[in-house]
Design a protein around this motif. Structure first.
Motif, PDB file in Angstrom:
ATOM      1  N   GLY A  17       3.377  -5.113   7.152  1.00 16.99           N
ATOM      2  CA  GLY A  17       2.253  -4.186   7.225  1.00 16.99           C
ATOM      3  C   GLY A  17       1.246  -4.471   6.125  1.00 16.99           C
ATOM      4  N   GLU A  18       0.192  -3.616   6.051  1.00 19.08           N
ATOM      5  CA  GLU A  18      -0.864  -3.855   5.063  1.00 19.08           C
ATOM      6  C   GLU A  18      -0.462  -3.313   3.696  1.00 19.08           C
ATOM      7  OE1 GLU A  18      -4.469  -2.322   6.820  1.00 19.08           O
ATOM      8  OE2 GLU A  18      -4.516  -3.983   8.258  1.00 19.08           O
ATOM      9  N   PRO A  20       1.604   0.518   1.813  1.00 14.30           N
ATOM     10  CA  PRO A  20       2.203   1.820   2.088  1.00 14.30           C
ATOM     11  C   PRO A  20       1.188   2.954   2.032  1.00 14.30           C
ATOM     12  CG  PRO A  20       3.000   0.896  -0.006  1.00 14.30           C
ATOM     13  CD  PRO A  20       2.078  -0.103   0.579  1.00 14.30           C
ATOM     14  N   GLY A  21       1.504   4.047   2.701  1.00  8.87           N
ATOM     15  CA  GLY A  21       0.697   5.264   2.607  1.00  8.87           C
ATOM     16  C   GLY A  21       1.418   6.273   1.733  1.00  8.87           C
ATOM     17  N   GLU A  24       5.230   6.832   2.457  1.00  9.04           N
ATOM     18  CA  GLU A  24       6.002   5.664   2.049  1.00  9.04           C
ATOM     19  C   GLU A  24       6.162   5.666   0.530  1.00  9.04           C
ATOM     20  OE1 GLU A  24       3.556   5.469   4.326  1.00  9.04           O
ATOM     21  OE2 GLU A  24       4.735   4.904   6.083  1.00  9.04           O
ATOM     22  N   PRO A  30       9.085   1.358   3.324  1.00 12.89           N
ATOM     23  CA  PRO A  30       7.918   1.063   4.161  1.00 12.89           C
ATOM     24  C   PRO A  30       8.025   1.730   5.538  1.00 12.89           C
ATOM     25  CG  PRO A  30       9.394  -0.837   4.104  1.00 12.89           C
ATOM     26  CD  PRO A  30       9.982   0.195   3.168  1.00 12.89           C
ATOM     27  N   ALA A  35       2.607   6.494  10.737  1.00 13.05           N
ATOM     28  CA  ALA A  35       2.519   5.152  11.331  1.00 13.05           C
ATOM     29  C   ALA A  35       3.915   4.584  11.573  1.00 13.05           C
ATOM     30  CB  ALA A  35       1.731   4.235  10.399  1.00 13.05           C
ATOM     31  N   ASN A  57       5.334  -4.996   3.202  1.00 13.91           N
ATOM     32  CA  ASN A  57       3.877  -4.879   3.239  1.00 13.91           C
ATOM     33  C   ASN A  57       3.263  -5.987   2.398  1.00 13.91           C
ATOM     34  OD1 ASN A  57       3.031  -2.415   4.734  1.00 13.91           O
ATOM     35  ND2 ASN A  57       4.461  -1.437   3.311  1.00 13.91           N
ATOM     36  N   ASP A 140      -2.323  -2.551  14.033  1.00 13.37           N
ATOM     37  CA  ASP A 140      -1.676  -1.749  13.003  1.00 13.37           C
ATOM     38  C   ASP A 140      -1.187  -0.414  13.604  1.00 13.37           C
ATOM     39  OD1 ASP A 140      -1.164  -0.138  10.839  1.00 13.37           O
ATOM     40  OD2 ASP A 140      -2.928  -0.773   9.686  1.00 13.37           O
TER      41      ASP A 140
HETATM   42  N1  URA Z   1       0.998   1.211   7.223  1.00  8.92           N
HETATM   43  C1  URA Z   1       1.348   0.046   6.644  1.00  8.92           C
HETATM   44  O1  URA Z   1       0.671  -0.956   6.788  1.00  8.92           O
HETATM   45  N2  URA Z   1       2.496   0.034   5.898  1.00  8.92           N
HETATM   46  C2  URA Z   1       3.279   1.083   5.762  1.00  8.92           C
HETATM   47  O2  URA Z   1       4.316   0.976   5.086  1.00  8.92           O
HETATM   48  C3  URA Z   1       2.904   2.287   6.373  1.00  8.92           C
HETATM   49  C4  URA Z   1       1.734   2.338   7.106  1.00  8.92           C
END
Ligand code: URA
Length: 761
Positions: A17-18, A20-21, A24, A30, A35, A57, A140
């Motif tokens: 992923g990109e 964490p939010g 997370e 993650p 999401a 991520n 995403d």
């Molecule tokens: N979006 C992401 O790219 N990574 C995460 O861990 C959660 C949401």
């Protein structure tokens, strides 16, 4: 806080992923927030267990304000900071060291990190490469969370991941054999050879209403492109071109070749108009067939290519080079269509809609082409008069507006309108509900008009309406023969109702949207010595509801002879005698039937009829008490959707409801069966009637639940009536109960002046 990768490096499949939010960050894992839940549901639909995967991520800490842009030096996110470059390298290094079978790049930033490319919407679903490892970019999950319509696409991409994760091997490359600039002799020989193919895809490229080339494909990698026109000149001598077109015409007449095209209507209209070509044996239109499996998804060839083939995105090729780029692109379209067609055929079978496709959607293509090519005559004098009158009234209204405002205000300019409404007049700002941006559109003006009585609002709305009438309808571009034409899009809606828009030559307009009333309809004329005949399915959707909801009281109402159900309903709901019902009460009853049948809520109904919530609720409850089957049916639909997500109509059309669970989804599902059944009944009527039309009779327009034809003026009314009833009143069956939707027939010389045709058959 650092959110570390989770799972085993030796996993066959990795999800990156990109960043964490907040969830997370809080939990330290993650993809565990919103999401993450979306990712889990996509994984479960694709039958991949989360525990099998390594999940990480690119950036392992939550970006400030959740803004990934902080890792770039520029606003356009073109120049990454050193920190971001290091983060890219960390993940690339891990991939290089552990060599999983497949990496799924979840989002644009990950795609960029691992391949240096952006544009996730073009590349999603393609198989790319990072350090010798297969990589599939996907949307995403946090975007899917916000725009749920992407979910089915994400699931299809994940299913591809499921297939690819089993082995590190890349798919076998295509062994393309494209013949892109054949000599005249080669063209003739090739066309002769194509007569022996079982399946043949075809595709034309066009520009400025000309056919530039035509391609044929006969496997997923064999194709020929025959150039016709390039850079304003014919590619061949006149004689050669004549011979080639003649050979192509004969090829299309060969009934033993099964022809396939993507959006066949477009190509077939061009081929018929420009070269007099008729395609005898169209076997599949991939776009229409795909729509019979996934009505909710996009259906362009780029999308089909991303789902069914291993070819990377190629649709941005045209315009990037000379003629050979266009010819190669043309070949790619034909081989891609071939590969998709074979896969879609399997899916039609698996989903149980092969028969529906063959007997319904597919058979509609040819009659619709005929209707679109014929067009409808326009009364040019009357059109010019209406144009002048509206123009004069716009000028007059605009002058009044100028003197009221004190300067020239253009009601069609969002910028000027925003300044006028919110800066000059200081009205409370109206915002777009989705984007939150300041709005001066029609809804905003109407909302203000309801709150502040000011004649200027009416003036502004009237000017806008008059201008729209002019630009969209009165000034719609006519073809050289003075007729108006449109395109009918079989795949235009999720319900299967046709959509309509300008013709393939960009003339005409959406003919299914011509405003009611005399003004504009009066310019639609029958040809000389012909009269128009309009047949519309009477109270069609409500009738279908009565049967699918198995409400016997409602069915009886429809089965009584000469029944006007809205007046009868009004009499029951308002407790009055039928004769005492006013037109307003009838109209209210009509709105009520529609709202109650489709499960519209009290609030929305009260707004719609402009009354209090209590009154709206009272009316709805009265209706449900009269017809208890309706409420029961709503509950049944809800249960059905909850269990299977699939609805099937009495004619065999099917749809999977992928949307987010909630009242809107249930309402969509409730409306689905009646809405699609009505348009399917009419379209089936078109298919049946078009095969038996007497000499000189023509179908001219499809208007959802009505068909416009023209017949020679002296046609016997009884003959006409019997013909229409025979072909358009189709018997339907729901749970053993049979019924028909009766047609109302009107006839006249123009669309605004038609009389009801009533004979006792
Ligand atoms: N979006 C992401 O790219 N990574 C995460 O861990 C959660 C949401």
């Amino acid at each position: 806080m650092i959110v570390k990768g989770e799972g085993n490096y030796e996993s066959k499949i990795w999800f990156i992923g990109e960043a964490p939010g907040s969830q997370e960050e809080k939990i330290g894992r993650p993809f565990v927030g919103g999401a993450g839940r979306v990712l889990d549901s996509i994984l479960s639909e694709a039958k991949i267990e989360r525990g099998q995967a390594y999940i990480d991520n690119i950036i392992q800490e939550r970006p400030s304000k959740n803004d990934f842009g902080v890792y770039y030096k520029d606003k356009g996110r073109k120049v990454p900071t050193g920190y971001l470059i290091e983060a890219h390298e960390r993940v690339k290094y891990l991939i290089k060291a552990h060599q999983p079978n497949l990496v799924c790049a979840l989002g644009n930033e990950v795609l960029f990190a691992l391949t240096g490319r952006k544009n996730i919407f073009k590349l999603r679903g393609s198989i790319l490469e990072v350090h010798g490892v297969k990589l599939i970019p996907m949307v995403d999950p946090s975007i899917v969370m916000r725009q749920y319509e992407f979910k089915p696409m994400a699931v299809l991409d994940m299913r591809r991941a499921k297939r690819e994760m089993e082995s590190p091997a890349f798919p076998t490359p295509y062994n393309d054999d494209f013949n892109i600039s054949p000599t005249f002799e080669q063209v003739i020989d090739k066309i002769a050879e194509l007569h022996n193919k079982e399946y043949l895809t075809f595709d034309i490229e066009t520009a400025q209403n000309q056919i530039l080339c035509i391609g044929f494909g006969w496997s997923k990698s064999d194709a020929v492109c025959i150039p016709i026109f390039y850079s304003g000149n014919s590619w061949w001598t006149t004689e050669q071109e004549f011979t080639i077109i003649k050979a192509i015409r004969e090829l299309f007449l060969n009934p033993s070749v099964k022809f396939i095209a993507q959006n066949a209507q477009y190509d077939m209209i061009y081929l018929a108009d420009k070269w007099g070509v008729e395609v005898t044996n169209l076997w599949m239109d991939t776009m229409v067939a795909f729509h019979c499996v996934y009505p909710e998804l996009k259906k362009g060839l780029d999308f089909l290519c991303s789902i069914y083939t291993n070819r990377p995105y190629y649709k941005d090729m045209p315009g990037t080079g000379g003629p050979d780029v266009l010819w190669k692109y043309n070949c790619l379209d034909t081989v891609t269509t071939y590969e998709c067609a074979m896969e879609i055929r399997k899916e039609l079978k698996e989903f149980g809609t092969l028969d529906f496709y063959k007997n319904h959607s597919h058979k509609l293509i040819k009659p619709l082409i005929k209707i679109q090519r014929r067009g409808i005559r326009i009364n040019l004098r009357k059109r010019a008069d209406i144009d002048n009158n509206i123009e004069a009234s716009v000028i007059e209204m605009q002058q009044r507006l100028t003197s009221a405002v004190g300067y020239d205000l253009n009601p069609n300019s969002p910028k000027q309108m925003k300044k006028f409404l919110y800066e000059d007049m200081k009205f409370p700002p109206q915002r777009n509900r989705k984007t939150g941006k300041l709005s001066a559109n029609e809804d905003a003006i109407k909302t203000l008009a309801r709150r502040f009585s000011n004649p200027i609002f009416d003036l502004i709305l009237d000017i806008r309406k008059a201008r729209k009438l002019l630009s969209t309808y009165i000034r719609a571009k006519l073809d050289n023969d003075g007729r108006i034409r449109c395109s009918y899009v079989i795949t235009g809606t999720k319900t299967g109702r046709l959509a309509s828009r300008e013709s393939v030559y960009r003339s005409g307009t959406n003919l299914q949207n011509i405003p009611r009333g005399e003004l504009i309809r009066s310019i639609f004329l029958a040809d000389d010595n012909y009269r128009l005949v309009n047949a519309d399915l009477s109270q069609a959707e409500a009738r279908v509801v009565a049967y699918v909801a198995r409400d016997e009281h409602l069915q009886i109402l429809f089965e009584e002879p000469a029944s006007d159900i809205h007046t009868k309903n009004a009499a029951m709901v308002f407790g009055k005698k039928i004769k005492k019902i006013s037109p307003q009460e009838r109209q209210l009853a009509k709105t009520l039937v529609h709202a109650a049948n489709y499960g519209v809520g009290d609030g929305a109904f009260s707004k719609h009829i402009g009354s209090s919530i209590n009154r709206a609720r009272g009316l709805l409850n009265q209706y449900y008490a009269l017809y208890p089957g309706i409420k029961r049916w709503h509950l049944e639909v809800k249960e059905w959707i909850r269990k299977s997500r699939v609805m099937t109509t009495p004619l065999g059309r099917k749809r999977t409801f992928f949307g987010r669970w909630g009242p809107d989804l249930i309402r969509e599902a409730i409306a689905y069966v009646p809405q699609s059944t009505v348009s399917d009944v009419l379209n089936l009527g078109i298919i049946r009637a078009s095969e038996h039309l007497p000499q000189g009779w023509e179908l001219l327009m499809q208007n959802h639940d009505a068909i416009m034809m023209q017949v020679p003026i002296e046609t016997d009314d009884m003959h006409l009536l019997k013909f229409i009833k025979h072909y358009f009143e189709i018997e339907l069956e729901v749970e053993g109960k049979r019924f028909k939707i009766p047609v109302d027939i009107k006839t006249g010389l123009n669309w605004a002046d038609m009389k009801k045709l009533e004979l006792n058959v």
